[in-house]
Design an enzyme around this catalytic site. Sequence first.
Site, PDB file in Angstrom:
ATOM      1  N   GLU A 158       0.840  -1.184   0.000  1.00  0.00           N
ATOM      2  CA  GLU A 158       0.000   0.000   0.000  1.00  0.00           C
ATOM      3  C   GLU A 158       0.883   1.245   0.000  1.00  0.00           C
ATOM      4  O   GLU A 158       2.114   1.160   0.036  1.00  0.00           O
ATOM      5  CB  GLU A 158      -0.960  -0.018   1.197  1.00  0.00           C
ATOM      6  CG  GLU A 158      -1.979  -1.145   1.097  1.00  0.00           C
ATOM      7  CD  GLU A 158      -3.035  -1.098   2.184  1.00  0.00           C
ATOM      8  OE1 GLU A 158      -2.977  -0.182   3.032  1.00  0.00           O
ATOM      9  OE2 GLU A 158      -3.918  -1.960   2.184  1.00  0.00           O
ATOM     10  N   HIS A 186      -8.851  10.206   3.256  1.00  0.00           N
ATOM     11  CA  HIS A 186      -8.608   9.122   2.305  1.00  0.00           C
ATOM     12  C   HIS A 186      -8.936   9.632   0.913  1.00  0.00           C
ATOM     13  O   HIS A 186     -10.017  10.190   0.693  1.00  0.00           O
ATOM     14  CB  HIS A 186      -9.466   7.904   2.642  1.00  0.00           C
ATOM     15  CG  HIS A 186      -8.960   6.647   2.028  1.00  0.00           C
ATOM     16  ND1 HIS A 186      -8.984   6.426   0.666  1.00  0.00           N
ATOM     17  CD2 HIS A 186      -8.386   5.546   2.575  1.00  0.00           C
ATOM     18  CE1 HIS A 186      -8.457   5.237   0.414  1.00  0.00           C
ATOM     19  NE2 HIS A 186      -8.092   4.678   1.556  1.00  0.00           N
ATOM     20  N   ARG A 221      -0.503   9.419   1.456  1.00  0.00           N
ATOM     21  CA  ARG A 221      -1.911   9.745   1.311  1.00  0.00           C
ATOM     22  C   ARG A 221      -2.189  11.235   1.254  1.00  0.00           C
ATOM     23  O   ARG A 221      -3.118  11.662   0.575  1.00  0.00           O
ATOM     24  CB  ARG A 221      -2.711   9.119   2.465  1.00  0.00           C
ATOM     25  CG  ARG A 221      -3.021   7.661   2.238  1.00  0.00           C
ATOM     26  CD  ARG A 221      -3.919   7.135   3.326  1.00  0.00           C
ATOM     27  NE  ARG A 221      -4.240   5.730   3.069  1.00  0.00           N
ATOM     28  CZ  ARG A 221      -4.880   4.961   3.934  1.00  0.00           C
ATOM     29  NH1 ARG A 221      -5.261   5.455   5.097  1.00  0.00           N
ATOM     30  NH2 ARG A 221      -5.148   3.711   3.639  1.00  0.00           N
ATOM     31  N   HIS A 249     -11.031  10.323   7.222  1.00  0.00           N
ATOM     32  CA  HIS A 249     -10.859   8.875   7.333  1.00  0.00           C
ATOM     33  C   HIS A 249     -10.217   8.447   8.649  1.00  0.00           C
ATOM     34  O   HIS A 249     -10.636   7.459   9.247  1.00  0.00           O
ATOM     35  CB  HIS A 249     -10.001   8.397   6.158  1.00  0.00           C
ATOM     36  CG  HIS A 249      -9.771   6.919   6.126  1.00  0.00           C
ATOM     37  ND1 HIS A 249     -10.795   6.006   5.984  1.00  0.00           N
ATOM     38  CD2 HIS A 249      -8.628   6.180   6.213  1.00  0.00           C
ATOM     39  CE1 HIS A 249     -10.303   4.779   5.962  1.00  0.00           C
ATOM     40  NE2 HIS A 249      -8.992   4.851   6.120  1.00  0.00           N
ATOM     41  N   ARG A 308      -0.331   9.251   8.523  1.00  0.00           N
ATOM     42  CA  ARG A 308      -0.262   7.828   8.868  1.00  0.00           C
ATOM     43  C   ARG A 308       0.160   6.980   7.677  1.00  0.00           C
ATOM     44  O   ARG A 308      -0.372   7.120   6.574  1.00  0.00           O
ATOM     45  CB  ARG A 308      -1.632   7.366   9.372  1.00  0.00           C
ATOM     46  CG  ARG A 308      -1.718   5.870   9.648  1.00  0.00           C
ATOM     47  CD  ARG A 308      -3.067   5.502  10.219  1.00  0.00           C
ATOM     48  NE  ARG A 308      -4.147   5.706   9.275  1.00  0.00           N
ATOM     49  CZ  ARG A 308      -4.643   4.770   8.469  1.00  0.00           C
ATOM     50  NH1 ARG A 308      -4.115   3.551   8.475  1.00  0.00           N
ATOM     51  NH2 ARG A 308      -5.645   5.034   7.675  1.00  0.00           N
TER      52      ARG A 308
END
Length: 506
Positions: free
Chosen positions: A119, A234, A278, A337, A372
């Site tokens: 990811e 997100h 992100r 998110h 994160r």
Amino acid sequence: MAIHRQRLPDDAVLIIGAGLAGLYLALNLKPRKAVVLAAKPVSEGAASAWAQGGVAAALAAGDSPQAHAADTVRVGAGLVDPAIAQLIAEDGPGLVRNLASLGVPFDRDAAGEFVLSREAAHSAARVARVSGDLAGKSIMEVLVARAKAADWIELAEGKALDLLTDGNGEIAGVLAATEDGLTEFTTGEVVIASGGVGGLYAVTTNPPSSRGDGLAMAARAGAVIGEAEFVQFHPTAMDIGRDPAPLATEALRGDGALLVDADGARLVDHAEGELAPRDIVARAVHRAKAAGRQPYLDARHAIGEAFPDRFPTVFSACMSAGIDPRRDLIPVAPAAHYHMGGVRADAQGAASLPGLSVCGEAACTGAHGGNRLASNSLLEAIVFARRIAERLKDSDVVSRTAQSAEAPPRLPRADLAQLREAMARHAGVERTASGLAGLLDEISAMEARTGGANPLIAARLIAASALMREESRGAHARADHPETHAEARRSAMTLAEARNAAARAA
């Protein structure tokens, strides 16, 4: 209204929240008694069950906890505590295997090894999944069954409203709304594991109940709140007009799906492409949408006909909206998110107030910093759940006498809708001083009208911290301060300081 008083056994630990953090902590507390307080039946309502990605851990040959920790620090915009990053990375593989031993059916290959996905911003494939996008749901099913069978765990239904103190700044229990009315649960150890703040925003992937109650309760009691300004958006929530917005897991991009506009032009201009951190991807999607270029996720070629088997949750959500992701583009938008900030906790999960611990998304441990790393959330939850349990098992039993408290006011539905729109507009993907100051004024006006409801307190902490950070760093982007300061500074704030934020900034 009469208040019922229930004194728990002296050795009982009262856990607010029945998600992954709360249940895993309770399961590890034996022989101490655990009372798990949840606003809904224990099998419902927890955001953990909605997690699609999985648990990040260095399980593959050639990977290492050191590499995992380095990725965590690199992504966290200078605010990750390296010792905490190393701690969770080292504990991760063993705890994933422990979940598997409890019955979590992680994906395995023919040789029995974990099937791992890569990811965003990970340097290796290290995310353990279940049936593609069912990790959270599967983990929670196993933990709920285990908790119901454990004779040292009591599952209680009730919504925590406020913390009780003993008059000397020490936590002595919880005031909750139960089927009997208001109930004071008195005990010497309370753990907040109540989740995040996504429900404060108009567009979120979180359950509606995730409105920062744990953050607000701890702040009202005087706890220190850290990094509240860092809300992760997100980049690929499905933009289909639903509240909450269904999530199109990052694993889709890990498997090659692309972010494009209606003409097929790529949206992310970064060396790592769709697997950039992100915050970078979310801003690219946000700016495209703001410019009138509807963002889409194109999984037609990367996933194609395998979609129903590899990503059943996303496939079902798409089909229910009339979108066949094997042949159609998936409209997406950034959505609130995950909260990187929360109640400040040390390496053992202890908050700044005696008798209070905090775990999971409600905590600020230094593990996530300003951004994160994907799938580190479930990892942090289980690591700190285990650490808190081990500390409390070895600690002396404390008995405290609670002072009675009044329930905080509820925020009327119209005001909640107003707050969510205002948070999305002024404390969203990109922020400005004027917008944040206006947001704080709006929160103050609502407080004057309705009282200090928990969602208003949580929103104030986020907005005040965002106003005070006059730079852009990680998920906190200030359009009026696009630069990043040379010195990375962690933030900490009490509720009293948050109430004075506008004057301090001026």
